[in-house]
Design a protein around this motif. Structure first.
Motif, PDB file in Angstrom:
ATOM      1  N   GLY A 114       0.456  -1.193  -0.028  1.00  0.00           N
ATOM      2  CA  GLY A 114       0.111   0.380   0.052  1.00  0.00           C
ATOM      3  C   GLY A 114       0.876   1.746   0.144  1.00  0.00           C
ATOM      4  N   LEU A 115       2.134   1.560  -0.337  1.00  0.00           N
ATOM      5  CA  LEU A 115       3.297   2.408  -0.081  1.00  0.00           C
ATOM      6  C   LEU A 115       2.705   3.503  -1.506  1.00  0.00           C
ATOM      7  N   GLU A 116       2.421   3.942  -1.538  1.00  0.00           N
ATOM      8  CA  GLU A 116       2.669   5.791  -2.193  1.00  0.00           C
ATOM      9  C   GLU A 116       3.071   5.071  -3.837  1.00  0.00           C
ATOM     10  N   PRO A 117       3.505   4.658  -5.250  1.00  0.00           N
ATOM     11  CA  PRO A 117       4.579   4.931  -6.071  1.00  0.00           C
ATOM     12  C   PRO A 117       5.013   6.630  -6.484  1.00  0.00           C
ATOM     13  N   ALA A 118       6.162   6.718  -6.700  1.00  0.00           N
ATOM     14  CA  ALA A 118       7.288   8.018  -6.372  1.00  0.00           C
ATOM     15  C   ALA A 118       7.662   8.029  -7.325  1.00  0.00           C
ATOM     16  N   GLY A 119       7.579   7.138  -8.230  1.00  0.00           N
ATOM     17  CA  GLY A 119       8.552   7.540  -9.453  1.00  0.00           C
ATOM     18  C   GLY A 119       8.201   7.941 -10.625  1.00  0.00           C
ATOM     19  N   ASP A 120       8.438   8.333 -12.001  1.00  0.00           N
ATOM     20  CA  ASP A 120       8.002   8.530 -13.020  1.00  0.00           C
ATOM     21  C   ASP A 120       6.143   8.279 -13.238  1.00  0.00           C
ATOM     22  N   ASP A 121       5.865   9.867 -13.846  1.00  0.00           N
ATOM     23  CA  ASP A 121       4.719  10.113 -14.431  1.00  0.00           C
ATOM     24  C   ASP A 121       3.445   9.184 -13.394  1.00  0.00           C
ATOM     25  N   GLY A 122       3.590   8.827 -11.949  1.00  0.00           N
ATOM     26  CA  GLY A 122       2.906   8.350 -11.139  1.00  0.00           C
ATOM     27  C   GLY A 122       3.082   6.767 -10.977  1.00  0.00           C
ATOM     28  N   SER A 123       3.867   6.360 -11.501  1.00  0.00           N
ATOM     29  CA  SER A 123       4.334   4.621 -11.351  1.00  0.00           C
ATOM     30  C   SER A 123       5.436   4.820 -10.641  1.00  0.00           C
ATOM     31  N   TYR A 124       5.657   3.477 -10.470  1.00  0.00           N
ATOM     32  CA  TYR A 124       6.674   2.849  -8.766  1.00  0.00           C
ATOM     33  C   TYR A 124       8.205   2.939  -9.758  1.00  0.00           C
ATOM     34  N   PHE A 125       8.379   3.673 -10.902  1.00  0.00           N
ATOM     35  CA  PHE A 125      10.035   3.256 -11.768  1.00  0.00           C
ATOM     36  C   PHE A 125      10.307   4.936 -11.716  1.00  0.00           C
ATOM     37  N   GLN A 126      11.615   4.490 -11.524  1.00  0.00           N
ATOM     38  CA  GLN A 126      12.073   6.157 -12.550  1.00  0.00           C
ATOM     39  C   GLN A 126      12.591   5.635 -12.894  1.00  0.00           C
ATOM     40  N   ARG A 127      13.099   6.075 -13.831  1.00  0.00           N
ATOM     41  CA  ARG A 127      14.111   5.834 -15.557  1.00  0.00           C
ATOM     42  C   ARG A 127      15.549   6.781 -15.900  1.00  0.00           C
ATOM     43  N   VAL A 128      16.534   5.693 -15.123  1.00  0.00           N
ATOM     44  CA  VAL A 128      17.644   6.098 -15.153  1.00  0.00           C
ATOM     45  C   VAL A 128      18.579   6.274 -16.651  1.00  0.00           C
ATOM     46  N   PRO A 129      18.390   6.943 -17.474  1.00  0.00           N
ATOM     47  CA  PRO A 129      19.223   6.887 -18.543  1.00  0.00           C
ATOM     48  C   PRO A 129      20.873   6.726 -18.459  1.00  0.00           C
ATOM     49  N   LEU A 130      21.399   5.982 -19.432  1.00  0.00           N
ATOM     50  CA  LEU A 130      22.390   5.242 -19.144  1.00  0.00           C
ATOM     51  C   LEU A 130      23.334   5.416 -20.386  1.00  0.00           C
ATOM     52  N   LEU A 131      25.159   5.284 -20.190  1.00  0.00           N
ATOM     53  CA  LEU A 131      25.485   4.685 -21.472  1.00  0.00           C
ATOM     54  C   LEU A 131      25.959   3.645 -22.070  1.00  0.00           C
ATOM     55  N   GLN A 132      26.268   2.979 -22.547  1.00  0.00           N
ATOM     56  CA  GLN A 132      27.413   1.677 -22.067  1.00  0.00           C
ATOM     57  C   GLN A 132      27.961   1.670 -22.742  1.00  0.00           C
ATOM     58  N   GLY A 133      29.810   1.334 -22.089  1.00  0.00           N
ATOM     59  CA  GLY A 133      31.215   1.050 -22.473  1.00  0.00           C
ATOM     60  C   GLY A 133      31.734  -0.397 -22.801  1.00  0.00           C
ATOM     61  N   GLU A 134      31.383  -0.520 -23.625  1.00  0.00           N
ATOM     62  CA  GLU A 134      32.258  -1.956 -23.628  1.00  0.00           C
ATOM     63  C   GLU A 134      33.456  -1.858 -24.738  1.00  0.00           C
ATOM     64  N   ARG A 135      34.437  -3.037 -23.279  1.00  0.00           N
ATOM     65  CA  ARG A 135      35.747  -2.372 -24.044  1.00  0.00           C
ATOM     66  C   ARG A 135      36.319  -3.844 -25.126  1.00  0.00           C
ATOM     67  N   LEU A 136      37.012  -3.123 -26.107  1.00  0.00           N
ATOM     68  CA  LEU A 136      37.097  -4.260 -27.375  1.00  0.00           C
ATOM     69  C   LEU A 136      38.536  -4.437 -26.622  1.00  0.00           C
ATOM     70  N   ALA A 137      39.137  -6.051 -27.204  1.00  0.00           N
ATOM     71  CA  ALA A 137      40.874  -6.329 -27.034  1.00  0.00           C
ATOM     72  C   ALA A 137      40.568  -5.957 -28.249  1.00  0.00           C
ATOM     73  N   ASP A 138      40.135  -6.135 -29.206  1.00  0.00           N
ATOM     74  CA  ASP A 138      40.968  -5.871 -30.479  1.00  0.00           C
ATOM     75  C   ASP A 138      41.240  -4.419 -31.040  1.00  0.00           C
ATOM     76  N   GLY A 139      42.535  -3.920 -31.244  1.00  0.00           N
ATOM     77  CA  GLY A 139      43.207  -1.939 -31.034  1.00  0.00           C
ATOM     78  C   GLY A 139      43.866  -1.825 -29.915  1.00  0.00           C
ATOM     79  N   ALA A 140      43.255  -2.564 -28.615  1.00  0.00           N
ATOM     80  CA  ALA A 140      44.461  -2.863 -27.381  1.00  0.00           C
ATOM     81  C   ALA A 140      45.709  -2.616 -27.711  1.00  0.00           C
TER      82      ALA A 140
END
Ligand SMILES: [Zn+2]
Length: 547
Positions: free
Chosen positions: A76-102
């Motif tokens: 019965g807890l109130e949603p406190a995320g985005d747009d009245g939902s329980y979720f807060q979107r977290v924008p991320l950048l993903q970096g995958e290291r490549l062996a080739d070129g190291a």
């Protein structure tokens, strides 16, 4: 090495399982056993192979987030995320290291010596310039720490301009625990390097570190992606673009780097242990090159609120937090590639849910509001908590953070370890709650692990919000159990390994006590006359609190 559960622990565990199977009649009589069962049930879901190690921005983590939201909703807890939902979107950048070129090439007296990818070095990911190559002279800068209050300057007498800085981890052992933690942070070190004109950094591992966590074990997961928060313009946040090239090298490879220098690697490591490090130029130059694939990702924090009952104080939010993510799927160990993260941190998430259950069950609402946030991407560098602390999206202010991360509860305990208790008035709330529940408070048994900056509370501390972080204790109730050995055994054998799973002898009764304590602390803080404050002249309060 495997942990060696005592008979008592096994019996407790067996009883819990039996109770869980037999319609929990015992639980009706004993609310603490009911709490232990709830925690066991949450963990059974969150640490299941189905969730594939809950790595941020994967399907497994999304399933875990959905589970947390459902539990919050059921309470019965109130949603406190985005747009009245329980979720807060977290924008991320993903970096995958490549062996080739190291490439890591030491150039001295016209000769080139290459370090081997993975076994000797790993290039860092540059989020601002995914493909980099840098050739520059080297300077050794000890641990890269400047701390005027301890009259300590690792950069004294050396020039970093246009050079690649070579540095060791940690901060001097003579510092008090929390300043030591703070100065150990990579962020502080890189800021100091950039300020002095360095263009690259080589982080050197050391034998003490590798005794606990062998280089090969970590390096085997070199393909596991890193992440940064993504700004609205698509660039990475909290990076140091001036540092064009970074790399980590093993303690063994350091002997090559220090060959022909003022001090050989062995002497440097001995000076590290003795606290007598000094900085000096290293001969030759290094060519460092690396490549990464950068892509946009999104993950979600799960946020719920128990609104405060006091009209004025309700705008002050006491934030419970636990990271829900773990490190996902990786290099297989004994045929198991799923890193379930049962103690890191399904248990903290479960304890937070149970603390919420207790607070809701108390009937009377606390005066201040209590917010529960299951954060993502802790394992990627405290990113979910950083995002939440910077964009709470909740009415009012954040007045305290109570973090739950990786309590190592492998036996019945009489104590807990409150990390950060010496910094703020939260001490009162913790001490009175512990006293009421008959739980002893123990000092940090391993200050060298610098946990105060290594978990999500640091995202709040950096914004001036007083925080407390309860670790499991080291004082077992049964005299024949060595609590410190259990903790050491977990850290060396199971931490960030596939074996941090439900086969560990988890003491769910100890987890229930921790939930009771966290709930009582939250209640104390939420009902207190005054919001928590940093102590006068406190190290963190002075640095981060708004005056
Ligand atoms: Zn972890």
């Amino acid at each position: 090495m495997r942990l060696n559960p005592t008979t008592t622990t096994l019996l407790t565990f067996a009883c819990l399982l039996l109770a869980a199977c037999s319609g929990s009649n015992d639980a009706k009589r004993d609310p603490e056993m009911a709490s232990a069962q709830r925690i066991a049930a949450h963990m059974a879901f969150l640490a299941d192979d189905l969730l594939e190690g809950r790595e941020a921005a994967t399907r497994g983590h999304e399933i875990a987030a959905r589970y947390m939201a459902s539990q919050f909703q059921a309470l019965g807890l109130e949603p406190a995320g985005d747009d009245g939902s329980y979720f807060q979107r977290v924008p991320l950048l993903q970096g995958e290291r490549l062996a080739d070129g190291a490439r890591f090439e030491l150039i001295r007296d016209g000769r080139i010596e290459s370090l081997a990818f993975e076994t000797e070095f790993l290039p860092g990911v540059n989020y601002d310039q995914p493909e980099f190559a840098l050739s520059a002279p080297l300077v050794f800068v000890a641990q890269g720490v400047v701390a005027p209050e301890f009259d300590h300057d690792d950069f004294a007498g050396v020039d970093l301009k246009g050079k690649i800085a070579v540095l060791l981890g940690g901060a001097p052992a003579r510092f008090a625990n929390d300043p030591r933690a703070y100065y150990s942070s990579g962020r502080e070190k890189m800021a100091a390097l950039v300020e002095r004109g360095a263009v690259g950094a080589i982080f050197v591992s050391d034998p003490t570190r590798e005794k606990k966590s062998p280089w090969a074990r970590g390096a085997a997961n070199w393909a596991r992606p890193g992440m940064r928060l993504r700004a609205p313009d698509g660039t990475a946040l909290d990076t140091f673009p001036q540092l064009i090239a970074t790399a980590s090298i093993s303690a063994d490879a350091a002997s090559k780097l220090f060959a022909g220098a003022d001090m050989a690697a062995d002497a440097v490591f001995a000076a590290l242990d003795a606290g007598t490090l000094r900085s000096f130029d290293l001969p030759g130059t290094v060519l460092l090159a690396g490549r990464a694939r950068i892509s946009n990702k999104e993950s979600r924090n799960v946020v719920a609120r128990l609104p405060g009952s006091d009209r004025k104080l309700a705008a002050q939010n006491v934030v419970f937090g636990a990271h829900l993510d773990h490190v996902g799927i990786g290099a297989a160990v004994n045929g198991d590639a799923i890193y379930n993260g049962a103690l890191d941190n399904a248990i903290g998430s479960a304890v937070m849910l149970d603390a919420a259950t207790r607070l809701v069950a108390e009937g009377t609402r606390p005066k201040r509001s209590i917010v529960f946030v299951a954060v993502t991407a802790e394992e990627k560098g405290l990113l979910g908590s950083e995002y939440f602390a910077g964009h709470p999206g909740i009415e009012g202010t954040l007045v305290a953070n109570i973090n739950m991360d990786m309590p190592v509860l492998l036996t019945a305990l009489g104590d807990v370890t409150p990390i950060g208790i010496e910094h703020s008035s939260l001490k009162n709330a913790v001490e009175s709650a512990a006293k009421t529940l008959g739980i002893a408070l123990s000092p940090d048994p391993m200050p060298e692990q610098v946990v105060f900056i290594r978990s999500d509370q640091f995202s709040f501390i950096r914004r001036g919000v007083p925080a407390i972080y309860l670790k499991g204790g080291t004082a077992p109730i049964h005299a024949d159990v060595d609590g410190k050995a259990l903790l050491d055994g977990f850290l060396s054998s199971h931490y960030h390994q596939p074996s941090d799973d439900l086969s560990l002898p988890i003491d769910y009764a100890a987890a229930a006590r921790l939930a009771a304590l966290n709930a009582a602390i939250g209640r104390n803080v939420a009902d207190a006359d005054k919001a928590p404050r940093w102590n006068t002249n406190d190290f963190f309060g002075e640095r981060f609190a708004e005056q």
